[in-house]
Design a protein around this motif. Sequence first.
Motif, short mmCIF file in Angstrom:
data_model
loop_
_atom_site.label_atom_id
_atom_site.label_comp_id
_atom_site.label_asym_id
_atom_site.label_seq_id
_atom_site.Cartn_x
_atom_site.Cartn_y
_atom_site.Cartn_z
N THR A 14 -3.56 3.96 5.37
CA THR A 14 -3.91 3.05 4.28
C THR A 14 -3.13 1.74 4.38
O THR A 14 -1.93 1.72 4.62
CB THR A 14 -3.69 3.69 2.88
OG1 THR A 14 -4.26 2.80 1.90
CG2 THR A 14 -2.23 3.93 2.55
N THR A 15 -3.88 0.67 4.27
CA THR A 15 -3.33 -0.68 4.11
C THR A 15 -4.50 -1.59 3.71
O THR A 15 -5.54 -1.10 3.25
CB THR A 15 -2.57 -1.19 5.35
OG1 THR A 15 -1.99 -2.46 5.00
CG2 THR A 15 -3.45 -1.34 6.58
N ASP A 16 -4.34 -2.89 3.91
CA ASP A 16 -5.37 -3.82 3.46
C ASP A 16 -6.65 -3.69 4.30
O ASP A 16 -6.58 -3.48 5.52
CB ASP A 16 -4.86 -5.26 3.54
CG ASP A 16 -3.63 -5.45 2.67
OD1 ASP A 16 -3.45 -4.67 1.73
OD2 ASP A 16 -2.85 -6.38 2.96
N ASN A 17 -7.78 -3.88 3.64
CA ASN A 17 -9.09 -3.77 4.30
C ASN A 17 -9.18 -4.59 5.60
O ASN A 17 -9.69 -4.11 6.61
CB ASN A 17 -10.22 -4.17 3.33
CG ASN A 17 -9.93 -5.45 2.56
OD1 ASN A 17 -8.93 -6.14 2.80
ND2 ASN A 17 -10.82 -5.78 1.64
N VAL A 18 -8.66 -5.81 5.57
CA VAL A 18 -8.84 -6.67 6.75
C VAL A 18 -8.01 -6.19 7.94
O VAL A 18 -8.41 -6.38 9.10
CB VAL A 18 -8.52 -8.15 6.42
CG1 VAL A 18 -9.60 -8.72 5.50
CG2 VAL A 18 -7.14 -8.33 5.82
N ILE A 19 -6.87 -5.57 7.67
CA ILE A 19 -6.04 -5.04 8.76
C ILE A 19 -6.74 -3.82 9.36
O ILE A 19 -6.87 -3.68 10.58
CB ILE A 19 -4.64 -4.65 8.23
CG1 ILE A 19 -3.93 -5.86 7.62
CG2 ILE A 19 -3.81 -4.00 9.33
CD1 ILE A 19 -2.64 -5.52 6.88
N LEU A 20 -7.25 -2.94 8.47
CA LEU A 20 -7.95 -1.74 8.94
C LEU A 20 -9.20 -2.12 9.73
O LEU A 20 -9.50 -1.50 10.76
CB LEU A 20 -8.32 -0.86 7.74
CG LEU A 20 -7.13 -0.31 6.95
CD1 LEU A 20 -7.62 0.44 5.72
CD2 LEU A 20 -6.26 0.60 7.81
N SER A 21 -9.90 -3.15 9.29
CA SER A 21 -11.09 -3.61 10.01
C SER A 21 -10.74 -4.03 11.44
O SER A 21 -11.51 -3.80 12.37
CB SER A 21 -11.74 -4.79 9.30
OG SER A 21 -12.18 -4.39 8.02
N GLY A 22 -9.57 -4.61 11.59
CA GLY A 22 -9.10 -5.00 12.93
C GLY A 22 -8.90 -3.78 13.81
O GLY A 22 -9.26 -3.78 14.99
N TYR A 23 -8.36 -2.71 13.25
CA TYR A 23 -8.16 -1.49 14.04
C TYR A 23 -9.48 -0.79 14.36
O TYR A 23 -9.64 -0.24 15.45
CB TYR A 23 -7.22 -0.52 13.30
CG TYR A 23 -5.79 -1.02 13.22
CD1 TYR A 23 -5.16 -1.55 14.33
CD2 TYR A 23 -5.08 -0.96 12.03
CE1 TYR A 23 -3.85 -2.02 14.26
CE2 TYR A 23 -3.78 -1.41 11.94
CZ TYR A 23 -3.17 -1.95 13.06
OH TYR A 23 -1.89 -2.42 12.98
N VAL A 24 -10.43 -0.82 13.42
CA VAL A 24 -11.75 -0.24 13.69
C VAL A 24 -12.40 -0.98 14.87
O VAL A 24 -12.91 -0.38 15.80
CB VAL A 24 -12.66 -0.29 12.44
CG1 VAL A 24 -14.08 0.12 12.78
CG2 VAL A 24 -12.11 0.62 11.34
N PRO A 74 0.81 -1.22 0.00
CA PRO A 74 0.00 0.00 0.00
C PRO A 74 0.85 1.28 0.00
O PRO A 74 0.50 2.26 -0.66
CB PRO A 74 -0.83 -0.13 1.29
CG PRO A 74 -0.89 -1.59 1.54
CD PRO A 74 0.44 -2.13 1.11
N ALA A 75 1.96 1.26 0.76
CA ALA A 75 2.85 2.43 0.77
C ALA A 75 3.44 2.65 -0.62
O ALA A 75 3.50 3.77 -1.14
CB ALA A 75 3.96 2.24 1.80
#
Length: 290
Positions: free
Chosen positions: A209-219, A174-175
Amino acid sequence: MRATKWKIALVVASLAMSMSACGEDKADEGVADVDKNVSFDEGTTMAKLHDAGKITIGTKFDQPLFGLKGPDGTPEGFDVEMGKIVAAKLGIDAGDIKWVATPSEIRETSIEDGRVDIVIATYTINDERKQLVDFAGPYFNAGQMLMVTEDNDDINGPDDLKGKTVCSARGSTPAQNMADNYPEVKLELPAEYSDCLEPLRNGQVDALTTDNVILSGYVAQNEGDFKLVGDPFTEEPYGIGLKKGDDEFRDFINDVIEESFDNGEWEKAWNKTAGTVLDMPADFPKVDRY
Ligand code: GLU
């Protein structure tokens, strides 16, 4: 439509996460039976690991749902469960896995230097990385997205990022995508995604920004603070990284991945971890025996 689905799945996130924490499974145990009677051809990496009775696996320690260091010091998540499945097929107990943190930028070198036997760390398979390491899989398909603070209504996709500051992890796809394709975006690149959370919360950066599943974990981990916006805008097929040229070991891991799709182990691993927050994907990816 897609964004709505992500949102709904995340509403139940914190509840599901706390429920899984007091579930019956011992965190240490994997979903697969450990294959004690298995044997391998002499000289193969499988024989070496089986005979040693232990394996070193690189994963993430700061990514809820896929690889997050738990209270007892060992990581938990879907990648961790996939690692336990591979170990089980080598006759190695989950308790005999040595877990090593492999942030994005040190995954290739950790494999090349022999610090780890394999890397399972939300690790996208791509041609550039294939110059340095080999990949079994994919075992999951993710996609790059954006996460902003819950009250941010300005950013709804990558085209809204002109002049904004975006945080991601060094050495990640993503970077790289931001640097290559969104030149008007200012980048902050710490070693790990979790280092982006406070800067995002206090407004030093505008998005993570990164992968959807990683961001979902942070949410899910930071209830009410953050949200995902827009749709996935890349394809990130996750592979298991191993030493380049070890074709027998790669074949073996590919077999394990394919069998896990068929025998229910993949689904059990998913339900125990990422599946507490995210929908099960409609299809399994096709393993690429390149
Ligand atoms: N899947 C992407 C990558 O391998 C992003 C996630 C990560 O950095 O682990 O670079």
